[in-house]
Design an enzyme around this catalytic site. Structure first.
Site, mmCIF file in Angstrom:
data_model
loop_
_atom_site.group_PDB
_atom_site.id
_atom_site.type_symbol
_atom_site.label_atom_id
_atom_site.label_comp_id
_atom_site.label_asym_id
_atom_site.label_seq_id
_atom_site.Cartn_x
_atom_site.Cartn_y
_atom_site.Cartn_z
ATOM 1 N N CYS A 1 28.973 31.126 1.158
ATOM 2 C CA CYS A 1 30.252 31.823 1.311
ATOM 3 C C CYS A 1 30.290 33.015 0.355
ATOM 4 O O CYS A 1 30.065 32.851 -0.845
ATOM 5 C CB CYS A 1 31.406 30.873 1.022
ATOM 6 S SG CYS A 1 32.997 31.700 0.950
ATOM 7 N N GLU B 1 42.279 49.712 46.076
ATOM 8 C CA GLU B 1 42.714 48.504 45.370
ATOM 9 C C GLU B 1 42.306 48.605 43.907
ATOM 10 O O GLU B 1 41.301 49.229 43.591
ATOM 11 C CB GLU B 1 42.007 47.271 45.950
ATOM 12 C CG GLU B 1 42.278 47.026 47.407
ATOM 13 C CD GLU B 1 41.391 45.910 47.967
ATOM 14 O OE1 GLU B 1 40.749 45.186 47.174
ATOM 15 O OE2 GLU B 1 41.343 45.790 49.198
ATOM 16 N N LEU C 1 29.285 46.311 44.647
ATOM 17 C CA LEU C 1 29.686 47.657 45.062
ATOM 18 C C LEU C 1 28.880 48.705 44.325
ATOM 19 O O LEU C 1 28.539 48.530 43.153
ATOM 20 C CB LEU C 1 31.163 47.875 44.743
ATOM 21 C CG LEU C 1 32.160 46.982 45.468
ATOM 22 C CD1 LEU C 1 33.552 47.133 44.869
ATOM 23 C CD2 LEU C 1 32.190 47.341 46.950
ATOM 24 N N CYS D 1 37.638 27.016 -1.905
ATOM 25 C CA CYS D 1 37.301 28.419 -1.690
ATOM 26 C C CYS D 1 38.569 29.277 -1.707
ATOM 27 O O CYS D 1 39.492 29.041 -0.920
ATOM 28 C CB CYS D 1 36.587 28.561 -0.351
ATOM 29 S SG CYS D 1 36.334 30.267 0.145
ATOM 30 N N LYS E 1 37.978 51.347 50.044
ATOM 31 C CA LYS E 1 37.376 50.674 51.194
ATOM 32 C C LYS E 1 37.818 51.349 52.489
ATOM 33 O O LYS E 1 38.990 51.733 52.608
ATOM 34 C CB LYS E 1 37.835 49.213 51.238
ATOM 35 C CG LYS E 1 37.478 48.410 50.005
ATOM 36 C CD LYS E 1 38.084 47.015 50.063
ATOM 37 C CE LYS E 1 37.629 46.219 48.850
ATOM 38 N NZ LYS E 1 38.251 44.891 48.794
ATOM 39 N N LYS F 1 34.914 54.171 39.180
ATOM 40 C CA LYS F 1 35.174 53.624 37.849
ATOM 41 C C LYS F 1 36.075 54.538 37.017
ATOM 42 O O LYS F 1 36.022 55.753 37.145
ATOM 43 C CB LYS F 1 33.844 53.436 37.099
ATOM 44 C CG LYS F 1 32.869 52.511 37.811
ATOM 45 C CD LYS F 1 33.184 51.078 37.569
ATOM 46 C CE LYS F 1 32.558 50.627 36.277
ATOM 47 N NZ LYS F 1 32.381 49.196 36.201
ATOM 48 N N ASP G 1 60.445 20.529 38.693
ATOM 49 C CA ASP G 1 59.940 19.283 38.120
ATOM 50 C C ASP G 1 60.435 18.063 38.890
ATOM 51 O O ASP G 1 59.704 17.090 39.058
ATOM 52 C CB ASP G 1 60.362 19.154 36.653
ATOM 53 C CG ASP G 1 59.633 20.163 35.777
ATOM 54 O OD1 ASP G 1 58.627 20.732 36.249
ATOM 55 O OD2 ASP G 1 60.081 20.403 34.642
ATOM 56 N N CYS H 1 32.325 28.013 5.654
ATOM 57 C CA CYS H 1 32.170 27.758 4.231
ATOM 58 C C CYS H 1 32.548 26.303 3.979
ATOM 59 O O CYS H 1 33.542 25.818 4.489
ATOM 60 C CB CYS H 1 33.105 28.688 3.470
ATOM 61 S SG CYS H 1 33.496 28.116 1.817
ATOM 62 N N ARG I 1 29.941 33.823 42.186
ATOM 63 C CA ARG I 1 29.061 34.707 42.936
ATOM 64 C C ARG I 1 27.585 34.384 42.683
ATOM 65 O O ARG I 1 26.770 34.446 43.584
ATOM 66 C CB ARG I 1 29.355 36.155 42.539
ATOM 67 C CG ARG I 1 28.471 37.156 43.203
ATOM 68 C CD ARG I 1 28.909 38.566 42.857
ATOM 69 N NE ARG I 1 28.105 39.522 43.562
ATOM 70 C CZ ARG I 1 26.901 39.920 43.176
ATOM 71 N NH1 ARG I 1 26.377 39.431 42.081
ATOM 72 N NH2 ARG I 1 26.213 40.782 43.878
ATOM 73 N N ALA J 1 63.518 23.003 36.145
ATOM 74 C CA ALA J 1 63.939 21.595 36.204
ATOM 75 C C ALA J 1 63.952 21.109 37.649
ATOM 76 O O ALA J 1 63.509 19.998 37.950
ATOM 77 C CB ALA J 1 65.309 21.443 35.579
ATOM 78 N N GLN J 2 64.419 21.965 38.556
ATOM 79 C CA GLN J 2 64.440 21.574 39.971
ATOM 80 C C GLN J 2 63.021 21.404 40.499
ATOM 81 O O GLN J 2 62.736 20.489 41.268
ATOM 82 C CB GLN J 2 65.192 22.626 40.789
ATOM 83 C CG GLN J 2 66.699 22.561 40.581
ATOM 84 C CD GLN J 2 67.395 23.771 41.179
ATOM 85 O OE1 GLN J 2 66.975 24.917 40.971
ATOM 86 N NE2 GLN J 2 68.467 23.541 41.913
HETATM 87 S S1 IVH Z 1 35.225 44.039 47.195
HETATM 88 C C1 IVH Z 1 31.634 43.878 49.671
HETATM 89 N N1 IVH Z 1 37.411 44.517 45.845
HETATM 90 O O1 IVH Z 1 33.651 44.226 41.708
HETATM 91 C C2 IVH Z 1 32.687 44.149 48.722
HETATM 92 N N2 IVH Z 1 35.492 43.813 44.636
HETATM 93 O O2 IVH Z 1 31.041 45.682 41.615
HETATM 94 C C3 IVH Z 1 32.839 43.070 47.764
HETATM 95 N N3 IVH Z 1 35.850 43.561 42.243
HETATM 96 O O3 IVH Z 1 31.496 41.683 42.750
HETATM 97 C C4 IVH Z 1 33.719 43.342 46.657
HETATM 98 N N4 IVH Z 1 37.968 44.138 42.234
HETATM 99 O O4 IVH Z 1 33.650 41.020 41.526
HETATM 100 C C5 IVH Z 1 36.126 44.140 45.777
HETATM 101 N N5 IVH Z 1 39.429 44.935 44.788
HETATM 102 C C6 IVH Z 1 38.153 44.563 44.723
HETATM 103 C C7 IVH Z 1 37.532 44.220 43.509
HETATM 104 C C8 IVH Z 1 36.195 43.846 43.510
HETATM 105 C C9 IVH Z 1 36.945 43.748 41.500
HETATM 106 C C10 IVH Z 1 34.543 43.160 41.704
HETATM 107 C C11 IVH Z 1 33.858 42.057 42.453
HETATM 108 C C12 IVH Z 1 32.534 42.607 42.869
HETATM 109 C C13 IVH Z 1 32.361 43.736 41.916
HETATM 110 C C14 IVH Z 1 31.477 44.797 42.530
#
Ligand code: IVH
Length: 674
Positions: free
Chosen positions: A412, A115, A85, A435, A294, A318, A39, A430, A138, A36-37
């Site tokens: 159907c 990450e 990547l 039905c 990274k 992965k 808003d 359908c 992208r 509410a605040q």
């Molecule tokens: S870094 C040069 N960090 O994964 C590095 N990408 O397969 C650029 N993605 O196109 C990407 N989580 O859409 C990075 N923590 C993360 C990510 C991430 C998901 C996706 C991103 C990228 C794809 C690469």
């Protein structure tokens, strides 16, 4: 009285404050003020922007509802290529990655950052002098699509940067990250779509992609998109970052939503992080398909450079997919409440991610064709978004020799009526008016919690009632007897009595529930509420024009057309009349019976800082008052904002009670809305 420079300064202060609270709410999940605040602050800003329209710039938080629709997205050439990547899948891959970096840099141990790999869509954002000016997908890495208007609707994305800790706003900032939908938001989104008879999204990624590419930003605004940022692109006026960690921390001080991250030292450190995140993946509120590793040191990154389209300093580790292979025993067609025919694969039961899966949706005809799933095929199934299992792909080498493509029925499978394509071409429905399959779903919906809330009337019973011929229309439910019910399989005397009692009890309902229960396409609970407010008596809808219906809050042209057609249809009018005759009494939305506004005529004049004129009118009407355009002896109050002119003078002459904004707001707050 405020002047433009004062208003401008106040608007800026309000934007900063709103951005701060947005960040607390959407990013940190730790709000400092009540809704509410919040808003009230937003309304004050809206009031100022209404008075001084030049303040209503596109980066104002009042503009998140979505601007004008476009015909097509413009193209954006990225200022630097958006890389992807390389993937690794196991410890061997990890060792190679880490060793190569050690060799190329000559170091014995390297610091990394890990990450979550968000399963969404990559985007690039540009801020100029702290204002969000451009956002692009992208695309192919070199050229993407301009989705700025859609990105503006994402609440956790600041439209303007207000750095803290004495940090300066950069001249030009490019940040890159991911758009995604949280699991919980995805579940709710699909639930709502199901309620409204629309096709379901297969997984959060598809839902996010579809939502971001809506040509009408108002559509995107209604989708629960989230964003996390994880890299910078070519920028101007940034400090020099020694590490990736410094960079992410810097983005945080700008108030940007930054991806989670954790440090890791060498291959062992990475291994430990990988095990942790694999274990924790289901507890995360969003879908992740791996962990991104990274190099932390920015200087090392520059030295490592890139190969073709991916950097040497990062890799996507992965997670093993939650996929299994199994056999398609049959392909069936399900008929929904709105008649949508959905192909469903019946599978040889298989465990996927700890859950046994025996059915998978094939969504619609196009999807079925695209994947070319056939009876007898060996397929990969994936549990997507923790909700609907789906078929990822067919294993062609295992296809039986005599296999035939599945032919989508032209009629159907339940009632035999013609099946026809929807306006948008994706769903086949359908067309049978009576039905039974649709009827089962309709009865179930009619009895559901937000509709007439008939306890005990679920899936099974609805099917029994329809197939035994006891229920052909909704009204038949009110003619059921203990004797007729006890003829149903496994229905004892006690359950029959209980059911009859809850059916009887459901007669006293509300107009909102009643309208929702009719199962009109696109009409979910929220629309039913708005419709009920505009049409407190159901039969007035029989004669309402398309324009009348289009004027209802949040009802767009497509929805208005569907609603109008529904109430014009004689068969539906008969059904509704039969329900009313059976004693169903939908109470109109409650109108306030007490309070200072009931039966009063109010005139609004001047501008209020905290409330737009339309809103003030709505609030008064909800409390049983009427808003008139001119002051007369019949006027009960005049609400005078800033710059009130002749109406105020007239009120003074006539001795009509005058309220200033503060007094008016206090009066509103003191009375509950009906
Ligand atoms: S870094 C040069 N960090 O994964 C590095 N990408 O397969 C650029 N993605 O196109 C990407 N989580 O859409 C990075 N923590 C993360 C990510 C991430 C998901 C996706 C991103 C990228 C794809 C690469």
């Amino acid at each position: 009285m405020d002047t433009f420079p004062k208003a401008e300064a106040r608007a800026r202060a309000l934007r900063q404050e709103l951005a701060h609270h947005n960040h607390r709410y959407y990013v940190l999940d730790s709000p400092e003020i009540s809704d509410a605040q919040y808003d009230t602050l937003m309304r004050e800003l809206q009031g100022l922007e209404e008075k001084y329209p030049q303040l209503a710039t596109p980066d104002s938080p009042t503009q998140r509802v979505g601007g004008a629709a476009v015909e097509d997205f413009g193209q954006v050439v990225h200022s630097a290529q958006m890389l992807s990547l390389a993937n690794i899948f196991d410890d061997e891959g990890l060792q190679e990655f880490e060793e190569r970096i050690r060799k190329l840099t000559g170091l014995t141990q390297v610091g990394f950052v890990c990450e979550p790999k968000l399963d969404g869509l990559a985007i690039a954002l540009r801020y100029e002098d702290g204002r969000f000016v451009l956002g692009a997908t992208r695309g192919d890495g070199t050229t993407g699509e301009d989705v700025t208007s859609n990105l503006r609707t994402i609440k956790s994305l600041p439209l303007e940067l207000f750095p803290h800790d004495g940090v300066k706003v950069p001249k030009r900032l490019e940040v890159r990250g991911e758009i995604f939908i949280r699991k919980e938001d995805f579940r709710k989104l699909n639930e709502k779509r199901e309620e409204e008879g629309e096709s379901l999204f297969a997984n959060p990624r598809n839902a996010a992609a579809g939502s971001l590419r809506q040509l009408d930003p108002k559509e995107t605004a209604a989708r629960p998109l989230s964003i996390y940022l994880y890299e910078c692109g070519p920028s101007e006026g940034l400090p020099t970052f020694k590490t990736h960690t410094d960079k992410l921390e810097y983005l945080k001080t700008l108030g940007l939503p930054v991806n989670h991250y954790k440090p890791a030292l060498g291959a062992d450190g990475i291994r430990q992080r990988y095990d942790e995140s694999l274990k924790g993946r289901h507890a995360l509120p969003f879908e992740v398909d791996g962990m991104v590793v990274k190099v932390d040191d920015e200087d090392l990154r520059r030295r490592l450079g890139q190969v073709s389209k991916s950097p040497r300093w990062a890799v996507a580790y992965k997670f093993p997919p939650e996929e299994e292979s199994t056999e398609v025993q049959d392909i069936g067609i399900q008929v929904g409440r709105t008649g949508a025919l959905t192909p469903v694969a019946h599978l040889k039961p298989v465990k996927v991610g700890g859950v046994t899966v025996s059915r998978a949706t094939l969504h619609n005809e196009d999807e079925l064709r695209r994947k070319d799933v056939r009876r007898g095929d060996t397929v990969f199934v994936r549990r997507a978004g923790d909700v609907i299992p789906e078929i990822v792909s067919v294993v062609p080498s295992k296809r039986p020799k005599d296999s035939q493509p599945f032919t989508f029925p032209t009629h159907c499978p339940v009632c035999g009526a013609l099946a026809a394509k929807d306006e948008d071409g994706a769903i086949i429905r359908c067309t049978g008016a009576s039905c039974p399959a649709q009827l089962v779903e309709k009865v179930r919906h009619f009895a559901s919690r937000l509709a007439l809330d008939i306890e005990g009337l679920g899936d099974k019973l609805a099917t029994q009632l329809v197939t035994s011929g006891q229920v052909k229309t909704f009204a038949d439910l009110f003619a059921l007897t203990k004797e007729s019910l006890m003829k149903l399989e496994r229905m004892g005397e006690k359950s029959a009595e209980n059911l009859l009692a809850s059916i009887a009890g459901s007669r006293n309902t509300t107009q909102r529930r009643f309208l929702y229960s009719l199962g009109i396409r696109h009409v979910g609970d929220a629309t039913a509420r708005a419709l009920a407010e505009a049409f407190p008596q159901v039969k007035t809808l029989f004669t309402a024009s398309l324009e009348d219906i289009s004027r209802v809050k949040d009802v767009g042209p497509v929805m208005a057309q569907v609603i109008h057609t529904f109430f014009q249809e004689p068969q539906n009018q008969v059904t509704i009349q039969a329900l009313l005759d059976a004693g169903v009494t939908p109470a109109p939305p409650e109108v306030a019976t007490g309070g200072p506004f009931v039966g009063k005529t109010v005139v609004l004049t001047g501008t209020m800082a905290g409330l737009a004129r339309e809103q003030a009118k709505e609030e008064i009407e909800r409390r049983g008052g009427k808003v008139a355009g001119s002051v007369s002896r019949k006027t009960d109050f005049v609400v005078a904002g800033d710059d009130a002119g002749s109406k105020l003078k007239k009120a003074q002459e006539l001795g009509v009670r005058i309220l200033d904004e503060q007094a008016f707001l206090r009066m509103l707050e003191g009375t509950a809305r009906a």
